[in-house]
Design a protein around this motif. Structure first.
Motif, mmCIF file in Angstrom:
data_model
loop_
_atom_site.group_PDB
_atom_site.id
_atom_site.type_symbol
_atom_site.label_atom_id
_atom_site.label_comp_id
_atom_site.label_asym_id
_atom_site.label_seq_id
_atom_site.Cartn_x
_atom_site.Cartn_y
_atom_site.Cartn_z
ATOM 1 N N ASP A 187 0.836 -1.194 0.000
ATOM 2 C CA ASP A 187 0.000 0.000 0.000
ATOM 3 C C ASP A 187 0.872 1.245 0.000
ATOM 4 N N ARG A 219 -8.187 2.161 -5.299
ATOM 5 C CA ARG A 219 -6.955 2.927 -5.150
ATOM 6 C C ARG A 219 -6.979 4.062 -6.169
ATOM 7 N N ARG A 222 -4.259 5.624 -9.097
ATOM 8 C CA ARG A 222 -3.144 4.736 -9.388
ATOM 9 C C ARG A 222 -3.376 3.989 -10.691
#
Length: 356
Positions: A187, A219, A222
């Protein structure tokens, strides 16, 4: 026997998030014995379950993470592979240094060796490069050098708990599972990740995980690339036909010889003969003195980091910049500064963006 383990063994129905939550709760409370922990790892390592079980597994771990900084490190790319392919030197680690030497902000995640003799963490340890231990330290290291190597803090604490529960048995026998899912467990607030997938990794399942991540926005901000080739390696190769699987199910083809010469083979990418000589060999790769095939391979992968991160959109220019960083000495010089803790010639200012 816990329901999560029963579900994995019987494979009649997906194991849902609530079942995984219960498993982690009992693991943390000491309610699961060593035999059940070993059975779980053995099942996952023998054959990964389908997406309907893997996605809840990852989500159940993600929701237990401590809060991390809300900001995102713009223009920063993480590079990590699944391992398990043909034996080569640590190409992704070398490409991280080379890309950073061209101005790309790079974070490298990885592990100790599971399927090889020397994992990225093992190599960095021998080089004298320290892993970061927090998000703030990682950001500070990025500002100082343009590159950072993130430590175990980016992975779920439940993996450490599993390792302690099965002791004295090592986690190494379960490397197939750890290597395959490791890139999805780290992460970091990066804007891109490039993950090499070897022939031994379950590409279909990993593509499904990447697709569900993009669709759910789990996320945000990303971009995730999965790279494969017809030679089974988890790196891009000049002498192979490469495919980059991008969000939305799209594919970018990089045929052999398109960006760098197709000459050479795996004999040109062999690792150091023994762990003791690995640091000197690695630094020679960064200096461009381990042969043209090694240099071109590292530079091709460094170019992927540059393009994925948004540093440039031109693959040809990215490869040329990487070659200059090697042949001009910038890549080797950067590695030496990171090893010794020397300051960079011109400090960069940290930038952060926030997402909603």
């Amino acid at each position: 026997m816990h329901d999560a383990l029963t579900g994995l063994l019987e494979r009649r129905a997906p194991v849902g998030r609530d079942t995984w939550r219960s498993f982690w709760d009992q693991l943390g409370d000491g309610g699961l014995d060593r035999a059940q922990a070993l059975a779980l790892l053995a099942s996952l390592a023998t054959a990964l379950p389908g997406h309907e079980t893997l996605r809840p597994l990852l989500d159940s771990l993600a929701e237990r993470r401590p809060a991390r900084p809300a900001g995102r490190w713009p223009g920063t790319v993480n590079v990590v592979g699944t391992g398990g392919g043909p034996k080569t030197f640590n190409i992704s680690t070398a490409s991280a240094f080379v890309a950073a030497a061209t101005g790309v902000r790079v974070v490298k995640t990885g592990s100790r060796a599971y399927t090889s003799s020397l994992g990225s963490v093992d190599l960095l340890e021998r080089l004298g490069v320290r892993l970061t231990s927090s998000y703030d330290q990682t950001a500070d290291t990025l500002d100082r050098y343009g590159i950072a190597f993130a430590g175990p803090f980016v992975y779920p604490a439940q993996l450490t708990r599993l390792a302690r529960t099965i002791a004295p048995t090592s986690m190494k026998p379960f490397g197939r599972f750890l290597n395959a899912l490791g890139p999805f467990l780290a992460d970091l607030p990066v804007t891109a990740q490039v993950t090499g997938v070897s022939a031994g990794a379950p590409l279909a399942e990993l593509r499904a995980l990447a697709g569900s991540e993009a669709e759910s926005g789990s996320r945000p901000g990303r971009t995730l690339w999965l790279t494969t080739n017809d030679r089974g390696a988890d790196e891009l190769l000049g002498f192979a036909d490469n495919t980059i699987h991008t969000p939305g199910g799209n594919e970018l083809r990089l045929p052999a010889g398109e960006l760098v010469s197709p000459d050479g083979g795996f004999d040109d990418l062999r690792p150091a003969p023994d762990p003791a000589s690995a640091p000197a060999h690695f630094l020679s790769v960064l200096a461009g003195t381990e042969g043209e095939v090694a240099t071109r391979t590292v530079c091709l992968n460094a170019a992927a980091l540059a393009v994925a991160s948004g540093h440039t959109t031109d693959w040809t220019q990215a490869v040329a910049a990487a070659l200059e960083a090697v042949r001009g000495g910038a890549a080797r010089e950067l590695a030496e500064r990171v090893r010794t803790g020397a300051s960079r010639p011109a400090a960069r200012t940290r930038e952060m963006t926030t997402h909603g």
